[in-house]
Design a protein around this motif. Sequence first.
Motif: not given
Length: 120
Positions: A36, A38, A45, A91, A93, A95, A113
């Motif tokens: 994963w 993000r 990224r 957090d 974003a 993903y 995403g």
Amino acid sequence: QVQLVESGGGLVQPGGSLRLSCAASGSISRIYSMDWYRQAPGKQRELVAGIRIGSGDSTNYSDSVKGRFTITRDTAKNTVYLQMNSLKPEDTAVYYCRMLLSLPPYGPHWGQGTQVTVSS
């Protein structure tokens, strides 16, 4: 062709939880890893969590999510999950799921995403 489809994103309050899913389909031979990443607005990224497939899967996490996020997989479904707890505004974003295969087509293969927004 290999396809990755992420789901589970959304809007959550700080301290809340979400579980992301990434389902792989298509010409999948043997999976080497699923990760994963993000990407927040204006930022590069970054790797969030990864799982290496093998006898005794190994996992790794970025320092910023260690202890809060957990990556797991369902072998039968070729699906990887990201359980995100104690979410913080930072957090927020998009993903992305990434997969590498041990045989052609090696990849990397990326999903489209899913947006995660942590806000009160």
